[in-house]
Structures are given as C-alpha cells and as structure tokens.
Design a protein around this motif. Structure first.
Motif, PDB file in Angstrom:
ATOM      1  N   UNK A  13       4.950  -9.084 -10.718  1.00  0.00           N
ATOM      2  CA  UNK A  13       5.235  -8.662 -12.082  1.00  0.00           C
ATOM      3  C   UNK A  13       4.139  -8.925 -13.086  1.00  0.00           C
ATOM      4  N   UNK A  14       2.966  -9.298 -12.618  1.00  0.00           N
ATOM      5  CA  UNK A  14       1.894  -9.613 -13.559  1.00  0.00           C
ATOM      6  C   UNK A  14       1.321  -8.387 -14.252  1.00  0.00           C
ATOM      7  N   UNK A  15       0.489  -8.628 -15.235  1.00  0.00           N
ATOM      8  CA  UNK A  15      -0.109  -7.546 -16.021  1.00  0.00           C
ATOM      9  C   UNK A  15      -1.397  -7.009 -15.417  1.00  0.00           C
ATOM     10  N   UNK A  16      -1.968  -7.700 -14.446  1.00  0.00           N
ATOM     11  CA  UNK A  16      -3.221  -7.291 -13.797  1.00  0.00           C
ATOM     12  C   UNK A  16      -4.354  -7.124 -14.807  1.00  0.00           C
ATOM     13  N   UNK A  17      -4.367  -7.950 -15.862  1.00  0.00           N
ATOM     14  CA  UNK A  17      -5.359  -7.780 -16.930  1.00  0.00           C
ATOM     15  C   UNK A  17      -6.785  -7.985 -16.441  1.00  0.00           C
ATOM     16  N   UNK A  18      -7.018  -8.923 -15.549  1.00  0.00           N
ATOM     17  CA  UNK A  18      -8.376  -9.130 -15.029  1.00  0.00           C
ATOM     18  C   UNK A  18      -8.779  -8.011 -14.063  1.00  0.00           C
ATOM     19  N   UNK A  19      -7.792  -7.389 -13.426  1.00  0.00           N
ATOM     20  CA  UNK A  19      -8.081  -6.325 -12.469  1.00  0.00           C
ATOM     21  C   UNK A  19      -8.363  -5.000 -13.174  1.00  0.00           C
ATOM     22  N   UNK A  20      -7.720  -4.772 -14.326  1.00  0.00           N
ATOM     23  CA  UNK A  20      -7.958  -3.549 -15.086  1.00  0.00           C
ATOM     24  C   UNK A  20      -6.999  -2.414 -14.791  1.00  0.00           C
ATOM     25  N   UNK A  21      -6.228  -2.532 -13.717  1.00  0.00           N
ATOM     26  CA  UNK A  21      -5.200  -1.551 -13.372  1.00  0.00           C
ATOM     27  C   UNK A  21      -4.168  -2.284 -12.523  1.00  0.00           C
ATOM     28  N   UNK A  22      -3.155  -1.577 -12.093  1.00  0.00           N
ATOM     29  CA  UNK A  22      -2.079  -2.195 -11.317  1.00  0.00           C
ATOM     30  C   UNK A  22      -2.595  -2.625  -9.943  1.00  0.00           C
ATOM     31  N   UNK A  23      -2.943  -3.890  -9.818  1.00  0.00           N
ATOM     32  CA  UNK A  23      -3.566  -4.338  -8.564  1.00  0.00           C
ATOM     33  C   UNK A  23      -2.605  -4.288  -7.385  1.00  0.00           C
ATOM     34  N   UNK A  24      -1.319  -4.355  -7.605  1.00  0.00           N
ATOM     35  CA  UNK A  24      -0.362  -4.257  -6.496  1.00  0.00           C
ATOM     36  C   UNK A  24      -0.503  -2.916  -5.776  1.00  0.00           C
ATOM     37  N   UNK A  25      -0.948  -1.900  -6.499  1.00  0.00           N
ATOM     38  CA  UNK A  25      -1.098  -0.564  -5.917  1.00  0.00           C
ATOM     39  C   UNK A  25      -2.521  -0.287  -5.437  1.00  0.00           C
ATOM     40  N   UNK A  26      -3.427  -1.246  -5.605  1.00  0.00           N
ATOM     41  CA  UNK A  26      -4.806  -1.072  -5.128  1.00  0.00           C
ATOM     42  C   UNK A  26      -4.802  -1.008  -3.604  1.00  0.00           C
ATOM     43  N   UNK A  28      -6.285  -1.432   0.222  1.00  0.00           N
ATOM     44  CA  UNK A  28      -7.116  -2.212   1.137  1.00  0.00           C
ATOM     45  C   UNK A  28      -6.800  -1.703   2.535  1.00  0.00           C
ATOM     46  N   UNK A  29      -7.787  -1.170   3.214  1.00  0.00           N
ATOM     47  CA  UNK A  29      -7.594  -0.634   4.562  1.00  0.00           C
ATOM     48  C   UNK A  29      -6.455   0.380   4.636  1.00  0.00           C
ATOM     49  N   UNK A  30      -6.353   1.222   3.605  1.00  0.00           N
ATOM     50  CA  UNK A  30      -5.381   2.305   3.624  1.00  0.00           C
ATOM     51  C   UNK A  30      -3.964   1.938   3.216  1.00  0.00           C
ATOM     52  N   UNK A  31      -3.730   0.672   2.871  1.00  0.00           N
ATOM     53  CA  UNK A  31      -2.395   0.244   2.409  1.00  0.00           C
ATOM     54  C   UNK A  31      -2.546  -0.480   1.083  1.00  0.00           C
ATOM     55  N   UNK A  32      -1.496  -0.440   0.272  1.00  0.00           N
ATOM     56  CA  UNK A  32      -1.554  -1.147  -1.008  1.00  0.00           C
ATOM     57  C   UNK A  32      -1.508  -2.658  -0.769  1.00  0.00           C
ATOM     58  N   UNK A  33      -2.006  -3.396  -1.737  1.00  0.00           N
ATOM     59  CA  UNK A  33      -1.927  -4.856  -1.646  1.00  0.00           C
ATOM     60  C   UNK A  33      -0.468  -5.306  -1.555  1.00  0.00           C
ATOM     61  N   UNK A  34       0.409  -4.613  -2.252  1.00  0.00           N
ATOM     62  CA  UNK A  34       1.838  -4.926  -2.186  1.00  0.00           C
ATOM     63  C   UNK A  34       2.364  -4.753  -0.762  1.00  0.00           C
ATOM     64  N   UNK A  35       1.971  -3.688  -0.095  1.00  0.00           N
ATOM     65  CA  UNK A  35       2.398  -3.465   1.297  1.00  0.00           C
ATOM     66  C   UNK A  35       1.850  -4.553   2.217  1.00  0.00           C
ATOM     67  N   UNK A  36       0.608  -4.955   2.012  1.00  0.00           N
ATOM     68  CA  UNK A  36       0.031  -6.040   2.810  1.00  0.00           C
ATOM     69  C   UNK A  36       0.835  -7.330   2.612  1.00  0.00           C
ATOM     70  N   UNK A  37       1.159  -7.658   1.364  1.00  0.00           N
ATOM     71  CA  UNK A  37       1.906  -8.892   1.074  1.00  0.00           C
ATOM     72  C   UNK A  37       3.288  -8.857   1.715  1.00  0.00           C
TER      73      UNK A  37
END
Length: 173
Positions: A13-26, A28-37
């Motif tokens: 639920x964070x704001x991803x302010x340091x990332x600049x966009x929704x990092x959960x949807x970034x 990595x290797x074809x899957x979102x960080x959220x999917x990896x977690x």
C-alpha cells in the motif's frame, strides 16, 4: 504456540515515491514485483492476501497508513478467519528465503534483521495494533516493534534485494 493455518500478506500500500511509479507493478523477468512477492510467500502459507491495494485487504483503520495499516488489516483478517498468524513481505521484496519461516515463526512476533516487513505476527496482536495505531505518531514500524518486543532474527549470510528506486530494479535485472 497453537498450530494452525498461516496467512501470507504482501504489504503493497505504499506510495512508491522514491520509485516514481507504482513499483508493485514494475516488471522483473516478465512478472510484476507483486507477483514475485506473492509467489515467494505461497509455499509457506495457507493463503496469500495483498494488503493496501484495490482488490485486496484495505488498510486498517483507514487508507494511507503505510505498512502498519496493511499489517493491521491482515491481522484482523487472520483472527476472524482462524489463522494462527501472518507471515509478511513487502511488494518490493521479490525473493522470499525458503528457510525464513522456520526462523521467524514462534510464540512472539519476529522480523528479519534489517528487513522489518519480512515478519511473523501472531493473529492475537490484532487489537494491540489497533491500540497502537490509535495513538499519536504511531505509524513508525520501529515504534510498533518496540511496543510488542518483537524478536529480531539474524541471518547474516542472507542478502536480499529491496527495490526502492528504478535503478535498484535495473541492477537486479
């Protein structure tokens, strides 16, 4: 400690302010960080929930509470659905160590040293976290950990990437 089902919670639920966009949807290797977690937690728990995002458990007591709002939602869900406790990770933690649950799970709350979102939380802490979040200046996870005397598990051989900025993701890829 009573044995029983364990809830997995990805705190997202964070704001991803340091990332600049929704990092959960970034990606990595074809899957979102959220999917990896979620995939990292899945082998260790009965069910995985996402906290602090649309389609998941809403932060409690209200939105924009940071990681503790998501944890509070997960604890109350666990308590009301007869889970023993909650294993947590952050959406910016794409790898979940296989041997971590055995080190964390016990009678009391525990976190991995240096990674406060990688934790074990007995469901019975739900109302204690309600009380904590009802106090002034209560959003600090460090204050919460001190309040409940959480154990800190050290695994010095373990180095985990934490994605806070786009360059962290690029370096990992």
């Amino acid at each position: 400690m009573r044995k029983g089902p364990i809830l997995g919670a990805v705190l997202a639920g964070g704001r991803s302010s340091r990332f600049g966009s929704d990092k959960a949807m970034a990606l990595l290797d074809g899957r979102t960080l959220l999917e990896h977690a979620m995939a990292g937690l899945a082998p260790h728990v009965t069910k995985v929930m996402i906290c602090g995002r649309e389609g998941g458990l809403a932060d409690r007591p209200h939105a924009d509470m940071g990681p503790l709002g998501g944890l509070n939602a997960a604890l109350h869900h666990a308590l009301s659905h007869e889970f023993t406790g909650v294993l947590t990770t952050g959406c910016d933690m794409p790898f979940y160590p296989v041997d971590l649950p055995a080190a964390l799970i016990g009678d009391t709350a525990a976190i991995l040293h240096g990674q406060q979102l990688l934790g074990w939380w007995p469901a019975t802490l739900a109302f204690e976290l309600d009380a904590h979040l009802g106090e002034e200046n209560s959003r600090s996870i460090h204050g919460w950990l001190d309040r409940i005397h959480a154990r800190v598990v050290k695994m010095p051989e373990l180095v985990l990437p934490n994605i806070n900025r786009p360059e962290d993701l690029v370096a990992l890829a």
